[in-house]
Design a protein around this motif. Structure first.
Motif, PDB file in Angstrom:
ATOM      1  N   ASN A 185       0.805  -1.227   0.000  1.00 36.87           N
ATOM      2  CA  ASN A 185       0.000   0.000   0.000  1.00 36.87           C
ATOM      3  C   ASN A 185       0.835   1.272   0.000  1.00 36.87           C
ATOM      4  OD1 ASN A 185      -2.384  -1.468   0.071  1.00 36.87           O
ATOM      5  ND2 ASN A 185      -2.543  -1.404   2.299  1.00 36.87           N
ATOM      6  N   HIS A 186       2.155   1.157  -0.032  1.00 34.61           N
ATOM      7  CA  HIS A 186       3.002   2.334   0.087  1.00 34.61           C
ATOM      8  C   HIS A 186       2.814   3.303  -1.079  1.00 34.61           C
ATOM      9  CE1 HIS A 186       6.086   0.654   3.210  1.00 34.61           C
ATOM     10  NE2 HIS A 186       4.855   0.780   3.677  1.00 34.61           N
ATOM     11  N   GLU A 187       2.602   2.788  -2.269  1.00 34.98           N
ATOM     12  CA  GLU A 187       2.398   3.674  -3.429  1.00 34.98           C
ATOM     13  C   GLU A 187       1.129   4.502  -3.262  1.00 34.98           C
ATOM     14  OE1 GLU A 187       2.020   3.462  -8.326  1.00 34.98           O
ATOM     15  OE2 GLU A 187       2.391   1.635  -7.155  1.00 34.98           O
ATOM     16  N   ASN A 188       0.070   3.839  -2.782  1.00 39.64           N
ATOM     17  CA  ASN A 188      -1.189   4.545  -2.542  1.00 39.64           C
ATOM     18  C   ASN A 188      -1.032   5.585  -1.433  1.00 39.64           C
ATOM     19  OD1 ASN A 188      -3.929   5.086  -2.965  1.00 39.64           O
ATOM     20  ND2 ASN A 188      -4.572   3.622  -1.421  1.00 39.64           N
ATOM     21  N   VAL A 189      -0.272   5.250  -0.374  1.00 40.66           N
ATOM     22  CA  VAL A 189      -0.024   6.181   0.723  1.00 40.66           C
ATOM     23  C   VAL A 189       0.754   7.393   0.219  1.00 40.66           C
ATOM     24  CG1 VAL A 189       1.156   6.490   2.932  1.00 40.66           C
ATOM     25  CG2 VAL A 189      -0.103   4.381   2.480  1.00 40.66           C
ATOM     26  N   GLU A 190       1.763   7.143  -0.625  1.00 35.05           N
ATOM     27  CA  GLU A 190       2.554   8.249  -1.177  1.00 35.05           C
ATOM     28  C   GLU A 190       1.682   9.173  -2.029  1.00 35.05           C
ATOM     29  OE1 GLU A 190       6.389   9.023  -4.134  1.00 35.05           O
ATOM     30  OE2 GLU A 190       5.849   6.983  -3.526  1.00 35.05           O
ATOM     31  N   ASP A 191       0.834   8.586  -2.882  1.00 34.45           N
ATOM     32  CA  ASP A 191      -0.063   9.398  -3.707  1.00 34.45           C
ATOM     33  C   ASP A 191      -1.007  10.226  -2.849  1.00 34.45           C
ATOM     34  OD1 ASP A 191       1.079   8.405  -5.985  1.00 34.45           O
ATOM     35  OD2 ASP A 191      -0.457   6.866  -6.330  1.00 34.45           O
ATOM     36  N   THR A 192      -1.511   9.616  -1.765  1.00 34.03           N
ATOM     37  CA  THR A 192      -2.432  10.330  -0.870  1.00 34.03           C
ATOM     38  C   THR A 192      -1.751  11.517  -0.220  1.00 34.03           C
ATOM     39  OG1 THR A 192      -3.629   8.267  -0.407  1.00 34.03           O
ATOM     40  CG2 THR A 192      -3.944  10.085   1.126  1.00 34.03           C
ATOM     41  N   MET A 193      -0.527  11.327   0.276  1.00 35.52           N
ATOM     42  CA  MET A 193       0.174  12.422   0.952  1.00 35.52           C
ATOM     43  C   MET A 193       0.546  13.537  -0.029  1.00 35.52           C
ATOM     44  SD  MET A 193       2.485  10.710   3.976  1.00 35.52           S
ATOM     45  CE  MET A 193       3.398   9.569   2.950  1.00 35.52           C
ATOM     46  N   ARG A 194       0.938  13.160  -1.251  1.00 36.00           N
ATOM     47  CA  ARG A 194       1.237  14.187  -2.254  1.00 36.00           C
ATOM     48  C   ARG A 194      -0.022  14.978  -2.619  1.00 36.00           C
ATOM     49  NH1 ARG A 194       6.316  13.840  -4.078  1.00 36.00           N
ATOM     50  NH2 ARG A 194       7.405  11.837  -3.948  1.00 36.00           N
ATOM     51  N   GLU A 195      -1.143  14.271  -2.731  1.00 37.09           N
ATOM     52  CA  GLU A 195      -2.403  14.944  -3.041  1.00 37.09           C
ATOM     53  C   GLU A 195      -2.824  15.870  -1.906  1.00 37.09           C
ATOM     54  OE1 GLU A 195      -7.003  13.833  -4.287  1.00 37.09           O
ATOM     55  OE2 GLU A 195      -5.482  12.268  -4.157  1.00 37.09           O
ATOM     56  N   MET A 196      -2.645  15.418  -0.665  1.00 37.70           N
ATOM     57  CA  MET A 196      -2.961  16.266   0.486  1.00 37.70           C
ATOM     58  C   MET A 196      -2.121  17.533   0.470  1.00 37.70           C
ATOM     59  SD  MET A 196      -3.270  13.393   3.498  1.00 37.70           S
ATOM     60  CE  MET A 196      -2.856  14.623   4.738  1.00 37.70           C
ATOM     61  N   GLU A 197      -0.829  17.398   0.171  1.00 39.77           N
ATOM     62  CA  GLU A 197       0.047  18.571   0.119  1.00 39.77           C
ATOM     63  C   GLU A 197      -0.418  19.554  -0.951  1.00 39.77           C
ATOM     64  OE1 GLU A 197       4.679  19.744  -0.948  1.00 39.77           O
ATOM     65  OE2 GLU A 197       4.173  17.664  -0.442  1.00 39.77           O
ATOM     66  N   ILE A 198      -0.779  19.027  -2.132  1.00 41.20           N
ATOM     67  CA  ILE A 198      -1.241  19.892  -3.218  1.00 41.20           C
ATOM     68  C   ILE A 198      -2.505  20.632  -2.816  1.00 41.20           C
ATOM     69  CG2 ILE A 198      -2.214  19.877  -5.553  1.00 41.20           C
ATOM     70  CD1 ILE A 198      -0.331  17.525  -6.172  1.00 41.20           C
ATOM     71  N   ILE A 199      -3.451  19.903  -2.224  1.00 42.26           N
ATOM     72  CA  ILE A 199      -4.737  20.508  -1.864  1.00 42.26           C
ATOM     73  C   ILE A 199      -4.576  21.542  -0.761  1.00 42.26           C
ATOM     74  CG2 ILE A 199      -6.956  19.992  -0.754  1.00 42.26           C
ATOM     75  CD1 ILE A 199      -6.918  17.362  -2.376  1.00 42.26           C
ATOM     76  N   ILE A 200      -3.772  21.225   0.258  1.00 41.86           N
ATOM     77  CA  ILE A 200      -3.572  22.172   1.361  1.00 41.86           C
ATOM     78  C   ILE A 200      -2.890  23.437   0.860  1.00 41.86           C
ATOM     79  CG2 ILE A 200      -2.342  22.548   3.526  1.00 41.86           C
ATOM     80  CD1 ILE A 200      -2.772  19.568   4.130  1.00 41.86           C
ATOM     81  N   LYS A 201      -1.824  23.286   0.054  1.00 42.60           N
ATOM     82  CA  LYS A 201      -1.129  24.467  -0.459  1.00 42.60           C
ATOM     83  C   LYS A 201      -2.032  25.276  -1.372  1.00 42.60           C
ATOM     84  CE  LYS A 201       2.624  22.446  -2.013  1.00 42.60           C
ATOM     85  NZ  LYS A 201       3.961  22.236  -2.580  1.00 42.60           N
ATOM     86  N   SER A 202      -2.779  24.597  -2.231  1.00 42.67           N
ATOM     87  CA  SER A 202      -3.691  25.299  -3.126  1.00 42.67           C
ATOM     88  C   SER A 202      -4.731  26.070  -2.347  1.00 42.67           C
ATOM     89  CB  SER A 202      -4.366  24.290  -4.064  1.00 42.67           C
ATOM     90  OG  SER A 202      -5.369  24.906  -4.840  1.00 42.67           O
ATOM     91  N   TYR A 203      -5.282  25.439  -1.316  1.00 43.51           N
ATOM     92  CA  TYR A 203      -6.339  26.079  -0.530  1.00 43.51           C
ATOM     93  C   TYR A 203      -5.801  27.256   0.276  1.00 43.51           C
ATOM     94  CZ  TYR A 203     -10.077  26.667   2.877  1.00 43.51           C
ATOM     95  OH  TYR A 203     -11.058  27.201   3.658  1.00 43.51           O
ATOM     96  N   LEU A 204      -4.677  27.049   0.996  1.00 44.82           N
ATOM     97  CA  LEU A 204      -4.159  28.097   1.872  1.00 44.82           C
ATOM     98  C   LEU A 204      -3.581  29.264   1.080  1.00 44.82           C
ATOM     99  CD1 LEU A 204      -2.520  25.996   4.733  1.00 44.82           C
ATOM    100  CD2 LEU A 204      -4.725  27.145   4.708  1.00 44.82           C
ATOM    101  N   PHE A 205      -2.850  28.978   0.004  1.00 42.53           N
ATOM    102  CA  PHE A 205      -2.347  30.070  -0.832  1.00 42.53           C
ATOM    103  C   PHE A 205      -3.512  30.814  -1.480  1.00 42.53           C
ATOM    104  CE2 PHE A 205       1.902  27.968  -0.915  1.00 42.53           C
ATOM    105  CZ  PHE A 205       2.637  29.079  -0.541  1.00 42.53           C
ATOM    106  N   GLY A 206      -4.567  30.071  -1.841  1.00 41.72           N
ATOM    107  CA  GLY A 206      -5.757  30.709  -2.389  1.00 41.72           C
ATOM    108  C   GLY A 206      -6.398  31.648  -1.388  1.00 41.72           C
TER     109      GLY A 206
END
Length: 386
Positions: A185-206
């Motif tokens: 499941n490590h690949e799925n975990v990595e994708d999830t954390m990268r997606e979380m980072e993108i969403i948080i940065k997009s939201y907060l910078f927005g």
């Protein structure tokens, strides 16, 4: 119905509900510790690009983190200075504000006397009684002001410490997360954390961009029209607007009260309400969707409940943090087999047909998920689907 086959699923759902209850209980008990930690987590994600820039330019790790924190402190200091400057201008106009409030009260008293048998003397007595009650209530509030101020200073002191430690130990924390899951499941975990980072940065910078242009746009227009304390109204509304639904209402009320206290006429109030409505329409329908994007959409019901729960748990800070927390939870739930139904509950992928009539909507289907994302204009950020 075969209850033997249904029993494991029923038990699992019961455990989920119990887990949510105890998690909420723990959050309520530990809110004084968790609120600054959660704020530090989101800010550290937001500061990652700056930290990586310094590391790319051969800064030692400790110096890179310290410089990043210094930039954050300077930005927060500028915001506090701006608020202090605007409020000092408001205080300097206090005699004019007092005269305008008195005039408005006299006009209101004359209007009440003209439509009711209540005399001016009775109104004055009523206002005096209510004023004494309000002063007593304010006295009780001020008695706990020292504790509140101490709590704010503790909060502001803990946040930079947490940010430093989260950035310093980020690799250790990431390794800790991976150890919770099997290698498959490590690949799925990595994708999830990268997606979380993108969403948080997009939201907060927005949100940062939103506060900036709302202050300039609203404050600038009101200043051009000639409204007193235009920038203060603009910045207060910009920050309150970050709280979904509730903040805009509070911003309108405060804007009207500031205008009412600063002007003896009625037209500025109508002007402020009209400008706020126009700027908010522009923000909600044109600017904010283009800035933040639509990678994750949270439905209005989950947003309102989240704001109320966040406010009950951690006050204003909880209301500000409610939406990014729900967005992160939705990303995690969408990628977890046992919790996908909670991701659906939080999301805004609203089907046009009822699952009562469309069996395909009752079960997990990658094709149906993609169709719902297209219908609701949601950008898929997951690599390889769900």
């Amino acid at each position: 119905m075969n209850f033997k086959n249904d029993m494991p699923l029923t038990v699992r759902r019961a455990i989920e509900v119990m887990g949510i209850f105890f998690l909420g209980w723990i959050i309520v008990l530990g809110r004084d510790l968790l609120a600054p930690m959660l704020m530090a987590f989101f800010l550290s994600i937001m500061l990652l690009p700056l930290y990586r820039f310094f590391r790319k330019n051969k800064f030692p790790e400790t110096l890179a983190i310290g410089t990043t924190l210094l930039v954050l402190v300077l930005v927060v200091g500028l915001i506090i200075w701006f608020f202090s400057f605007q409020i000092s201008n408001l205080i300097s106009d206090f005699p004019v504000i007092q005269a305008n409030v008195t005039q408005h009260l006299r006009s209101l008293s004359a209007w009440v006397e003209s439509i009711s048998p209540v005399s001016t003397e009775e109104q004055t007595n009523f206002i005096s009684e209510q004023s004494n009650r309000i002063l007593g209530y304010l006295g009780n509030m001020l008695s706990g002001a020292a504790t509140s101020i101490t709590g704010i200073f503790v909060f502001l002191g803990l946040v930079p410490i947490y940010i430093f430690l989260l950035l310093f130990y980020k690799n250790l924390l990431l390794r800790f997360v991976f150890f919770w899951f099997p290698s498959s499941n490590h690949e799925n975990v990595e994708d999830t954390m990268r997606e979380m980072e993108i969403i948080i940065k997009s939201y907060l910078f927005g949100l940062l961009i939103q506060v900036s242009y709302m202050t300039v746009l609203l404050g600038g227009i009101l200043m051009i029209i000639g409204i007193k304390h235009a920038l203060l109204i603009g910045v207060i509304f910009a920050f309150l607007n970050l709280i979904p639904y509730v903040g805009a209402l509070l911003g309108n009320i405060i804007g009207v009260l500031l205008t009412l206290a600063s002007s003896s006429e009625l037209w500025p109030i109508l002007t402020v309400l009209g400008v706020i409505a126009a700027v908010q329409f522009l923000d909600n329908n044109i600017l904010m969707p283009r800035i933040v994007g639509s990678k994750v959409k949270i439905n209005a019901l989950a947003t309102i409940v989240g704001v109320i729960v966040g406010g009950e748990i951690a006050g204003v800070i909880g209301m500000f943090l409610s939406l990014p927390v729900i967005a992160v939870l939705k990303v995690i739930f969408d990628r977890t087999e046992n919790f996908k139904q909670w991701g659906i509950l939080f999301g805004d992928e609203r089907p046009t047909e009822s699952p009562m009539h469309e069996p395909a909507l009752r079960e997990e289907s990658e094709h149906v998920d993609r169709q719902l994302e297209r219908e609701n204009d949601i950008e898929p950020t997951r690599a390889g689907g769900r």
